[in-house]
Design an enzyme around this catalytic site. Structure first.
Site, PDB file in Angstrom:
ATOM      1  N   ARG A  81       6.691  24.447 125.621  1.00 23.14           N
ATOM      2  CA  ARG A  81       7.809  24.910 126.095  1.00 23.14           C
ATOM      3  C   ARG A  81       8.774  24.645 126.755  1.00 23.14           C
ATOM      4  O   ARG A  81       9.613  24.154 126.576  1.00 23.14           O
ATOM      5  CB  ARG A  81       7.369  26.688 125.426  1.00 23.14           C
ATOM      6  CG  ARG A  81       9.003  27.277 126.025  1.00 23.14           C
ATOM      7  CD  ARG A  81       9.103  27.974 125.793  1.00 23.14           C
ATOM      8  NE  ARG A  81       7.863  29.244 125.272  1.00 23.14           N
ATOM      9  CZ  ARG A  81       6.934  29.741 127.030  1.00 23.14           C
ATOM     10  NH1 ARG A  81       7.425  29.073 127.621  1.00 23.14           N
ATOM     11  NH2 ARG A  81       5.568  30.251 126.293  1.00 23.14           N
ATOM     12  N   TYR A 102      35.611  25.882 120.195  1.00 20.09           N
ATOM     13  CA  TYR A 102      35.244  25.493 117.858  1.00 20.09           C
ATOM     14  C   TYR A 102      34.578  27.172 118.326  1.00 20.09           C
ATOM     15  O   TYR A 102      34.676  28.111 119.421  1.00 20.09           O
ATOM     16  CB  TYR A 102      33.438  25.241 119.126  1.00 20.09           C
ATOM     17  CG  TYR A 102      32.200  25.657 117.871  1.00 20.09           C
ATOM     18  CD1 TYR A 102      33.247  24.603 116.613  1.00 20.09           C
ATOM     19  CD2 TYR A 102      31.482  26.255 118.544  1.00 20.09           C
ATOM     20  CE1 TYR A 102      32.014  24.846 115.742  1.00 20.09           C
ATOM     21  CE2 TYR A 102      29.978  26.549 116.781  1.00 20.09           C
ATOM     22  CZ  TYR A 102      30.159  25.476 116.514  1.00 20.09           C
ATOM     23  OH  TYR A 102      29.553  25.524 115.129  1.00 20.09           O
ATOM     24  N   ASP A 119      32.146  21.056 127.317  1.00 17.48           N
ATOM     25  CA  ASP A 119      32.085  20.671 126.283  1.00 17.48           C
ATOM     26  C   ASP A 119      32.428  19.618 125.428  1.00 17.48           C
ATOM     27  O   ASP A 119      33.403  19.242 125.384  1.00 17.48           O
ATOM     28  CB  ASP A 119      32.215  21.700 124.852  1.00 17.48           C
ATOM     29  CG  ASP A 119      31.262  21.853 123.489  1.00 17.48           C
ATOM     30  OD1 ASP A 119      31.282  20.924 123.503  1.00 17.48           O
ATOM     31  OD2 ASP A 119      31.820  22.322 123.199  1.00 17.48           O
ATOM     32  N   LYS A 164      25.814  17.226 116.283  1.00 18.78           N
ATOM     33  CA  LYS A 164      27.126  15.493 115.447  1.00 18.78           C
ATOM     34  C   LYS A 164      27.213  14.943 116.278  1.00 18.78           C
ATOM     35  O   LYS A 164      26.011  14.274 114.823  1.00 18.78           O
ATOM     36  CB  LYS A 164      28.146  17.208 116.518  1.00 18.78           C
ATOM     37  CG  LYS A 164      28.901  17.995 116.546  1.00 18.78           C
ATOM     38  CD  LYS A 164      28.767  18.780 115.001  1.00 18.78           C
ATOM     39  CE  LYS A 164      28.540  20.209 115.190  1.00 18.78           C
ATOM     40  NZ  LYS A 164      29.409  21.141 115.853  1.00 18.78           N
TER      41      LYS A 164
HETATM   42  C1  LIG Z   1      29.033  22.604 116.694  1.00 17.51           C
HETATM   43  C2  LIG Z   1      29.513  22.804 118.100  1.00 17.51           C
HETATM   44  C3  LIG Z   1      29.134  23.825 118.958  1.00 17.51           C
HETATM   45  C4  LIG Z   1      27.599  24.589 118.712  1.00 17.51           C
HETATM   46  O1  LIG Z   1      27.164  23.392 118.408  1.00 17.51           O
HETATM   47  P1  LIG Z   1      25.323  23.892 117.292  1.00 17.51           P
HETATM   48  O2  LIG Z   1      24.612  22.493 117.498  1.00 17.51           O
HETATM   49  O3  LIG Z   1      26.661  24.665 115.825  1.00 17.51           O
HETATM   50  O4  LIG Z   1      25.127  24.872 117.499  1.00 17.51           O
HETATM   51  C5  LIG Z   1      29.413  23.651 120.015  1.00 17.51           C
HETATM   52  N1  LIG Z   1      30.769  23.137 120.108  1.00 17.51           N
HETATM   53  C6  LIG Z   1      31.667  22.704 119.341  1.00 17.51           C
HETATM   54  C7  LIG Z   1      32.720  21.533 120.354  1.00 17.51           C
HETATM   55  C8  LIG Z   1      31.209  21.556 118.520  1.00 17.51           C
HETATM   56  O5  LIG Z   1      31.626  20.870 117.432  1.00 17.51           O
END
Ligand SMILES: *Cc1c(COP(=O)(O)O)cnc(C)c1O
Length: 385
Positions: free
Chosen positions: A52, A104, A176, A201
């Protein structure tokens, strides 16, 4: 090996943070599928005590991510939202956070349905310029949260301009960077304090893993993140760490093709008689095209568009009729995906609020993959007719 700081992007993506396995010489970082590590005597170990806290496969990925984002410290989590959860746990009741209003859906949800009830106050503003941010800033403001390009409207927020506001107001700026990836944009170079990723992604890139990451430069901030990562425990496993490390090795190649295909498809849609607006930051008609040119290396593979007449049924028909584009949530994989934000990713946002930011009933979002552009266009042509 030469200093990682001097390496260019692709070399860092393939090599940074990685060494041949000391036990066997394996060139690929092994999947250290272990929870614990044998100590020679109490307190004498090789740097790993419990997975962890730290695991060698995850550690290699964290170092690699820090290098490609031009940061110093990386921390990986079980999902993008788990990474956000870690950031938000740094704050106390009474603290305020200013976020972009076009973001998001899951980010909106964690802000408003989880952390709001612990006394953190969120403001959602347009970051088209910085005046709405300045209006909301007060002595309790602790962080500005930026997503750029935004999802799904592809607005571009000027990171450098927002970072100046954050600096003068003594609050953190978090970006982000999921849509842009570090290949197209490195927010830490533009004044951000924290970069967040849904590695699910583009970083993973093959739609086979769910993971999140944070990257920072500041050691004090990193210590706080590692403390929360270890205390809350939302870490990712070694197998997933391996997959994302492998994905990053081709990030630059994939994103180049995503950008090329994104451009071809944005231009095709722009000239299609049934299409109303096309949102892709590389189009000169895009309202933030100049900012995009300034802070991004290229414009990415995410393209949104609306249909003339703005009918829900027409949009649902298009997403049903495509054959190569797969109807699915998520983005950033090698395969092309199509989505309908109003009923899928943004269903959690009240209709009035989403329409105000442009998420109307006929809006369709494409995550353009790395297939042959001609085939993708043929597919869209058939679905639109
Ligand atoms: C998918 C996404 C998230 C969340 O991420 P997860 O891996 O699904 O928890 C946050 N911000 C953006 C821009 C995203 O496309």
């Amino acid at each position: 090996m030469q200093n990682e700081k001097e390496m260019k992007f692709a070399t860092k993506a393939i090599h940074a943070g990685l060494e041949p396995d000391p036990a066997t010489g394996a060139i690929m970082t092994p999947i250290y599928q272990t929870s614990t590590y044998v100590q020679e005597e109490v307190g004498v170990h090789k740097g790993y005590e419990y997975s962890r806290t730290l695991n060698p496969t995850r550690h290699a990925l964290e170092k690699n991510l820090a290098a490609i984002e031009n940061g110093k410290f990386g921390a990986c989590f079980g999902s993008g939202l788990a990474a956000m959860d870690c950031i938000l746990k740094m704050f106390n009741p009474g603290d305020e956070i200013i976020s972009t209003n076009d973001l998001y859906g899951g980010s909106y949800r964690i802000f408003t349905t989880i952390f709001q009830k612990y006394g953190i106050k969120f403001h959602f503003v347009s970051m088209h310029d910085t005046h709405e941010i300045k209006e909301k800033i007060n002595a309790n403001t602790k962080m500005i949260w930026v997503e750029t390009p935004t999802n799904p409207m592809m607005n571009i927020i000027d990171i450098e301009a927002v970072s100046k506001v954050a600096k003068t107001s003594n609050c953190l700026l978090a970006v982000d960077n999921t849509f842009a990836t570090p290949y197209l944009q490195t927010p830490l170079d533009l004044g951000a304090d924290i970069v967040m990723h849904s590695a699910t992604k583009y970083l993973g890139g093959h739609s086979d893993v769910v993971m999140g990451a944070l990257i920072v430069k500041d050691e004090k901030l990193a210590k706080e993140i590692y403390r929360i990562q270890n205390s809350s425990g939302a870490v990712c496993g070694p197998q997933d760490s391996f997959l994302v490390l492998r994905g990053i090795k081709t990030l630059h190649l994939r994103v180049q093709r995503h950008c090329e295909n994104g451009k071809t498809i944005a231009n095709f849609l722009k000239n299609h008689p049934k299409v109303d607006n096309v949102y892709w930051p590389g189009l000169e008609s895009h309202p933030n095209h100049e900012v995009a040119k300034k802070q991004m290396r290229d414009f990415g593979g995410m393209v949104s568009f609306t249909l003339k007449g703005n009918k829900l049924a027409d949009a649902l028909n298009v997403v049903k009729k495509v054959e190569i584009f797969a109807l699915a949530e998520s983005l950033g994989g090698v395969e092309s995906l199509i989505g309908h934000p109003a009923t899928m990713t943004h269903a959690a946002i009240p209709k009035e609020k989403r329409e105000k930011t442009g998420v109307v009933d006929s809006l369709i979002r494409l995550s353009v993959g790395v297939e042959d552009a001609e085939d993708l266009i043929e597919d869209l042509k058939n679905a639109l007719n």
